[in-house]
Write a protein that holds these residues in place. Structure first.
Motif, short mmCIF file in Angstrom:
data_model
loop_
_atom_site.label_atom_id
_atom_site.label_comp_id
_atom_site.label_asym_id
_atom_site.label_seq_id
_atom_site.Cartn_x
_atom_site.Cartn_y
_atom_site.Cartn_z
N GLU A 187 -10.95 22.11 -12.68
CA GLU A 187 -9.67 21.77 -13.31
C GLU A 187 -8.75 21.03 -12.34
N ASP A 188 -8.69 21.53 -11.11
CA ASP A 188 -7.88 20.87 -10.10
C ASP A 188 -8.43 19.48 -9.77
N SER A 189 -9.75 19.36 -9.73
CA SER A 189 -10.38 18.07 -9.46
C SER A 189 -10.02 17.05 -10.53
N MET A 190 -9.96 17.48 -11.77
CA MET A 190 -9.61 16.56 -12.85
C MET A 190 -8.18 16.06 -12.70
N GLY A 191 -7.28 16.93 -12.32
CA GLY A 191 -5.89 16.52 -12.10
C GLY A 191 -5.78 15.56 -10.93
N LEU A 192 -6.51 15.86 -9.87
CA LEU A 192 -6.51 14.96 -8.71
C LEU A 192 -7.11 13.60 -9.08
N TRP A 193 -8.20 13.62 -9.85
CA TRP A 193 -8.85 12.37 -10.26
C TRP A 193 -7.87 11.51 -11.07
N GLN A 194 -7.17 12.12 -12.02
CA GLN A 194 -6.22 11.37 -12.83
C GLN A 194 -5.09 10.80 -11.98
N ARG A 195 -4.61 11.58 -11.06
CA ARG A 195 -3.56 11.11 -10.15
C ARG A 195 -4.09 9.95 -9.30
N GLY A 196 -5.32 10.11 -8.83
CA GLY A 196 -5.94 9.05 -8.03
C GLY A 196 -6.09 7.76 -8.81
N GLU A 197 -6.47 7.87 -10.07
CA GLU A 197 -6.60 6.67 -10.92
C GLU A 197 -5.26 5.97 -11.06
N ALA A 198 -4.20 6.73 -11.27
CA ALA A 198 -2.86 6.14 -11.40
C ALA A 198 -2.44 5.49 -10.09
N LEU A 199 -2.73 6.14 -8.98
CA LEU A 199 -2.38 5.58 -7.67
C LEU A 199 -3.17 4.30 -7.38
N ALA A 200 -4.46 4.31 -7.70
CA ALA A 200 -5.30 3.13 -7.47
C ALA A 200 -4.81 1.95 -8.30
N ALA A 201 -4.44 2.20 -9.55
CA ALA A 201 -3.93 1.13 -10.41
C ALA A 201 -2.62 0.59 -9.86
N HIS A 202 -1.78 1.47 -9.36
CA HIS A 202 -0.50 1.05 -8.79
C HIS A 202 -0.72 0.19 -7.55
N CYS A 203 -1.64 0.60 -6.70
CA CYS A 203 -1.96 -0.19 -5.49
C CYS A 203 -2.53 -1.55 -5.88
N ALA A 204 -3.41 -1.59 -6.86
CA ALA A 204 -4.00 -2.85 -7.30
C ALA A 204 -2.91 -3.78 -7.83
N GLN A 205 -1.95 -3.24 -8.55
CA GLN A 205 -0.85 -4.06 -9.08
C GLN A 205 -0.02 -4.64 -7.93
N TRP A 206 0.28 -3.82 -6.92
CA TRP A 206 1.01 -4.31 -5.75
C TRP A 206 0.25 -5.46 -5.10
N LEU A 207 -1.05 -5.29 -4.91
CA LEU A 207 -1.85 -6.32 -4.25
C LEU A 207 -1.94 -7.59 -5.09
N ASP A 208 -2.10 -7.44 -6.41
CA ASP A 208 -2.14 -8.61 -7.30
C ASP A 208 -0.83 -9.39 -7.23
N GLU A 209 0.29 -8.68 -7.23
CA GLU A 209 1.58 -9.34 -7.15
C GLU A 209 1.78 -10.04 -5.81
N ALA A 210 1.33 -9.41 -4.74
CA ALA A 210 1.45 -10.02 -3.42
C ALA A 210 0.59 -11.28 -3.35
N GLU A 211 -0.61 -11.22 -3.89
CA GLU A 211 -1.49 -12.38 -3.91
C GLU A 211 -0.89 -13.52 -4.73
N ALA A 212 -0.28 -13.19 -5.86
CA ALA A 212 0.35 -14.20 -6.71
C ALA A 212 1.50 -14.90 -5.97
N ARG A 213 2.29 -14.13 -5.22
CA ARG A 213 3.41 -14.71 -4.45
C ARG A 213 2.89 -15.64 -3.35
N LEU A 214 1.78 -15.26 -2.73
CA LEU A 214 1.22 -16.09 -1.67
C LEU A 214 0.61 -17.38 -2.22
N SER A 215 0.17 -17.33 -3.46
CA SER A 215 -0.47 -18.49 -4.10
C SER A 215 0.55 -19.50 -4.62
N GLU A 216 1.81 -19.13 -4.68
CA GLU A 216 2.84 -20.02 -5.24
C GLU A 216 3.11 -21.20 -4.34
#
Length: 86
Positions: free
Chosen positions: A57-86
């Motif tokens: 049960e705890d692993s499932m909660g951690l996994w879901q949190r990890g998924e949200a964190l990974a998506a957030h990090c990917a969004q940050w990186l995508d936005e940074a890459e877009a700014r560098l490409s301008e």
């Protein structure tokens, strides 16, 4: 008179006693984290899951949190890459 429904206590990792994020999909605070804070928390979650000492049960909660964190990090990186490409 309405009966007050007790709120559940935050889940705790049975091994370390640390609070585990809920499994109900409430990770709204992730959007407010800096890239570095999200990355560091994600690294910690991965280490805890790889340790194998967290219950299912705890692993499932951690996994879901990890998924949200990974998506957030990917969004940050995508936005940074877009700014560098301008």
């Amino acid at each position: 008179m309405a009966k007050e429904t007790p709120q559940p206590e935050p889940a705790q990792d049975r091994t370390s006693g640390a609070e585990v994020p809920s499994t109900d999909g409430t990770n709204a605070d992730v959007a407010d984290l800096s890239y570095e804070a999200a990355r560091d928390e994600l690294v910690d979650i991965v280490a805890r899951l790889e340790n194998g000492q967290v219950g299912l049960e705890d692993s499932m909660g951690l996994w879901q949190r990890g998924e949200a964190l990974a998506a957030h990090c990917a969004q940050w990186l995508d936005e940074a890459e877009a700014r560098l490409s301008e």
